[in-house]
Scaffold this motif. Structure first.
Motif, PDB file in Angstrom:
ATOM      1  N   ARG A  51       0.839  -1.202   0.000  1.00  0.00           N
ATOM      2  CA  ARG A  51       0.000   0.000   0.000  1.00  0.00           C
ATOM      3  C   ARG A  51       0.877   1.256   0.000  1.00  0.00           C
ATOM      4  N   TRP A  52       1.986   1.194   0.747  1.00  0.00           N
ATOM      5  CA  TRP A  52       2.868   2.366   0.803  1.00  0.00           C
ATOM      6  C   TRP A  52       3.482   2.676  -0.558  1.00  0.00           C
ATOM      7  N   VAL A  53       3.938   1.638  -1.269  1.00  0.00           N
ATOM      8  CA  VAL A  53       4.606   1.923  -2.540  1.00  0.00           C
ATOM      9  C   VAL A  53       3.581   2.441  -3.548  1.00  0.00           C
ATOM     10  N   ALA A  54       2.345   1.947  -3.449  1.00  0.00           N
ATOM     11  CA  ALA A  54       1.295   2.452  -4.339  1.00  0.00           C
ATOM     12  C   ALA A  54       1.031   3.934  -4.053  1.00  0.00           C
ATOM     13  N   SER A  55       1.016   4.285  -2.766  1.00  0.00           N
ATOM     14  CA  SER A  55       0.768   5.680  -2.394  1.00  0.00           C
ATOM     15  C   SER A  55       1.946   6.573  -2.773  1.00  0.00           C
ATOM     16  N   LEU A  56       3.145   6.069  -2.526  1.00  0.00           N
ATOM     17  CA  LEU A  56       4.350   6.816  -2.923  1.00  0.00           C
ATOM     18  C   LEU A  56       4.275   7.142  -4.415  1.00  0.00           C
ATOM     19  N   ASN A  57       3.952   6.143  -5.203  1.00  0.00           N
ATOM     20  CA  ASN A  57       3.879   6.341  -6.653  1.00  0.00           C
ATOM     21  C   ASN A  57       2.817   7.373  -7.019  1.00  0.00           C
ATOM     22  N   GLN A  58       1.657   7.260  -6.427  1.00  0.00           N
ATOM     23  CA  GLN A  58       0.576   8.209  -6.740  1.00  0.00           C
ATOM     24  C   GLN A  58       1.003   9.639  -6.418  1.00  0.00           C
ATOM     25  N   ASN A  59       1.640   9.810  -5.258  1.00  0.00           N
ATOM     26  CA  ASN A  59       2.081  11.150  -4.855  1.00  0.00           C
ATOM     27  C   ASN A  59       3.146  11.699  -5.815  1.00  0.00           C
ATOM     28  N   LEU A  60       4.073  10.832  -6.238  1.00  0.00           N
ATOM     29  CA  LEU A  60       5.151  11.305  -7.120  1.00  0.00           C
ATOM     30  C   LEU A  60       4.609  11.618  -8.519  1.00  0.00           C
ATOM     31  N   LEU A  61       3.620  10.852  -8.962  1.00  0.00           N
ATOM     32  CA  LEU A  61       2.986  11.160 -10.252  1.00  0.00           C
ATOM     33  C   LEU A  61       2.273  12.505 -10.180  1.00  0.00           C
ATOM     34  N   GLU A  62       1.561  12.719  -9.088  1.00  0.00           N
ATOM     35  CA  GLU A  62       0.837  13.988  -8.934  1.00  0.00           C
ATOM     36  C   GLU A  62       1.805  15.165  -8.864  1.00  0.00           C
ATOM     37  N   GLU A  63       2.938  14.936  -8.238  1.00  0.00           N
ATOM     38  CA  GLU A  63       3.946  15.995  -8.102  1.00  0.00           C
ATOM     39  C   GLU A  63       4.647  16.249  -9.432  1.00  0.00           C
ATOM     40  N   GLY A  64       4.594  15.280 -10.339  1.00  0.00           N
ATOM     41  CA  GLY A  64       5.279  15.438 -11.623  1.00  0.00           C
ATOM     42  C   GLY A  64       6.743  15.034 -11.560  1.00  0.00           C
ATOM     43  N   THR A  65       7.101  14.240 -10.544  1.00  0.00           N
ATOM     44  CA  THR A  65       8.493  13.803 -10.415  1.00  0.00           C
ATOM     45  C   THR A  65       8.895  12.929 -11.604  1.00  0.00           C
ATOM     46  N   TYR A  66       7.976  12.084 -12.043  1.00  0.00           N
ATOM     47  CA  TYR A  66       8.156  11.331 -13.293  1.00  0.00           C
ATOM     48  C   TYR A  66       6.773  11.145 -13.886  1.00  0.00           C
ATOM     49  N   THR A  67       6.748  10.676 -15.127  1.00  0.00           N
ATOM     50  CA  THR A  67       5.451  10.522 -15.794  1.00  0.00           C
ATOM     51  C   THR A  67       4.992   9.069 -15.751  1.00  0.00           C
ATOM     52  N   VAL A  68       3.734   8.873 -16.041  1.00  0.00           N
ATOM     53  CA  VAL A  68       3.179   7.522 -16.123  1.00  0.00           C
ATOM     54  C   VAL A  68       3.952   6.711 -17.165  1.00  0.00           C
ATOM     55  N   ALA A  69       4.264   7.362 -18.275  1.00  0.00           N
ATOM     56  CA  ALA A  69       4.977   6.646 -19.346  1.00  0.00           C
ATOM     57  C   ALA A  69       6.373   6.225 -18.880  1.00  0.00           C
ATOM     58  N   GLU A  70       7.053   7.117 -18.166  1.00  0.00           N
ATOM     59  CA  GLU A  70       8.393   6.765 -17.665  1.00  0.00           C
ATOM     60  C   GLU A  70       8.315   5.579 -16.711  1.00  0.00           C
ATOM     61  N   LEU A  71       7.317   5.606 -15.849  1.00  0.00           N
ATOM     62  CA  LEU A  71       7.182   4.506 -14.890  1.00  0.00           C
ATOM     63  C   LEU A  71       6.879   3.200 -15.622  1.00  0.00           C
ATOM     64  N   GLY A  72       5.944   3.273 -16.570  1.00  0.00           N
ATOM     65  CA  GLY A  72       5.568   2.067 -17.298  1.00  0.00           C
ATOM     66  C   GLY A  72       6.749   1.453 -18.025  1.00  0.00           C
TER      67      GLY A  72
END
Lengths: 216, 100, 101
Positions: C61-82
């Protein structure tokens, strides 16, 4: 939810804790990806991540036990700990972090117990990472409603006339219970006193006690 | 209560009985309940704004003490107590029933 | 969940796996870097709903939340993560072998 062909629950009903040798899970894969992206984007470095993991590994209930032992040995320190927990810990070289520490002391009339019903807030700089049960639905649901029943499950039965106070760690504070000093410890060194202080005693589900002597 | 008005220790306060969606740090079981301010913790940023990445104006945060009997009809020991941290905008001052 | 009826408190304890410690470390580092707040972490955990509590482990759950927060912040994009998750998976079948060499 990912579907990687693995049942997320073990036969006993508990989640696996997969590690290095287990098949890679979706969430582990995400962790690796995020970690690499954060390093590449200059947010952090591999060394800083290793250092953070090491810092966490080095933290444990021994830090909190030192604080409690000092409080038992030095009433002035105990007073300072109760008025400003973070500052008092700093005297011992322990940084509590951005959250403020509130120390609550058990007395012959009052027993304190700590829970975080909203998530799993915990004084991790003093006690390390929280145990699984502290984060469980059961502990978080029941401690605010039937604390004495929960205490009994932990083997803690309070004498008649002792009131219970539950601390729900809802916001920016972190709580440390200073348990009662066990009888028969007069004149003990702080090191010997610290050995009486368990993690569970500092959460408030147990009392401090003489260290168990093996085989006697 | 006006967020900037800091009330004193010992003030009787009632927790708002509202259930907004979104991130809040006021447990459901305390909503609508009456307690007493045990400690004034000073200004802290509002988590309801922080959670959505917004800048916030600090609010007073209080530690409020509730008798278990106020929270649960079937309390094990009604005189046992519970304390929680509640942000000022969730609290209104409650008249003392013994006054007047 | 405070006050809900529940069973006995489970007392099994586990050691944290390395990947879980790393998730914890990344959350602390992201907070220190100003990319997310503890309330942002909690908000996403809460938005996952009660089901997630049963189907995902704590650090999942934490890593899912970390990811959501970083996506919202614009630290990386969905495409970069994928793309990165695809690359990670291509390296190996275990947590150990999927690390960058």
């Amino acid at each position: 939810m990912p579907h990687d062909g693995h049942d997320p629950l073990s036969p006993s009903g508990h989640p696996y804790r997969p590690d290095q040798d287990e098949p890679l899970t979706y969430w582990q894969c995400m962790e690796i990806a995020i970690r690499e992206l954060l390093v590449e984007k200059g947010v952090t470095t591999d060394a800083a991540i290793r250092a953070q993991v090491q810092t966490m590994d080095d933290r444990g209930p021994a830090q909190g036990a030192r604080v409690v032992a000092r409080a038992w040995a030095d009433p002035d320190f105990h007073h300072r700990l109760r008025s400003d927990g973070s500052a008092a810990c700093r005297e011992l070289g322990i940084e509590v972090g951005p959250m403020k520490l509130i120390a609550v002391s058990n007395t012959p009339d009052l027993h304190n117990v700590v829970v975080c019903t909203l998530c799993s807030c915990y004084p991790r700089n003093l006690l390390g990472l929280p145990p699984d049960w502290y984060k469980s639905r059961e502990y978080r649901s029941r401690t605010v409603r039937e604390p004495r029943a929960v205490l009994r499950e932990f083997g803690t039965t309070l004498p008649e006339g002792v009131a219970v106070r539950v601390h729900d760690s809802t916001a920016d504070m972190r709580y440390l219970v200073v348990p009662m000093r066990p009888d028969g410890t007069e004149g003990w060194t702080e090191g010997a006193l610290a050995a009486c202080v368990t993690r569970d005693a500092m959460i408030g589900v147990a009392q401090a006690a003489h260290p168990k002597s093996d085989g006697i | 209560m006006e967020p900037r008005n800091v009330v004193e220790v010992g003030t009787r306060v009632r927790v708002a009985d509202i259930a907004p969606p979104g991130h809040v740090r006021t447990p459901h079981y305390l909503r609508g309940r009456v307690g007493v301010v045990e400690r004034v913790l000073g200004p802290f940023p509002n988590p309801e704004e922080l959670a959505y990445g917004r800048r916030t104006t600090p609010l007073p945060l209080y530690r409020v003490r509730f008798p278990m009997g106020e929270l649960w009809a079937d309390a094990e020991h009604p005189g046992d107590t519970l304390e929680a941290e509640i942000y000022a905008h969730w609290l209104t001052i409650e008249e003392d029933p013994d006054a007047a | 969940m405070g006050g809900n009826a529940a069973e006995r408190v489970p007392r099994d304890d586990y050691d944290f796996a390395l990947w879980e410690k790393r998730v914890d470390a990344l959350v602390m580092i992201a907070q220190a870097a100003g990319l997310m707040t503890v309330d942002g972490l909690r908000r996403v955990l809460e938005d996952m709903g009660e089901d997630a509590f049963e189907t995902m482990t704590y650090y999942e759950r934490w890593v899912a939340s970390l990811n959501q927060n970083l996506l919202e912040e614009g630290t990386y994009t969905v495409a970069e993560l994928g793309a990165r998750m695809r690359d990670v998976r291509a390296r190996g079948d275990t947590y150990g072998t999927a690390q960058r060499g």
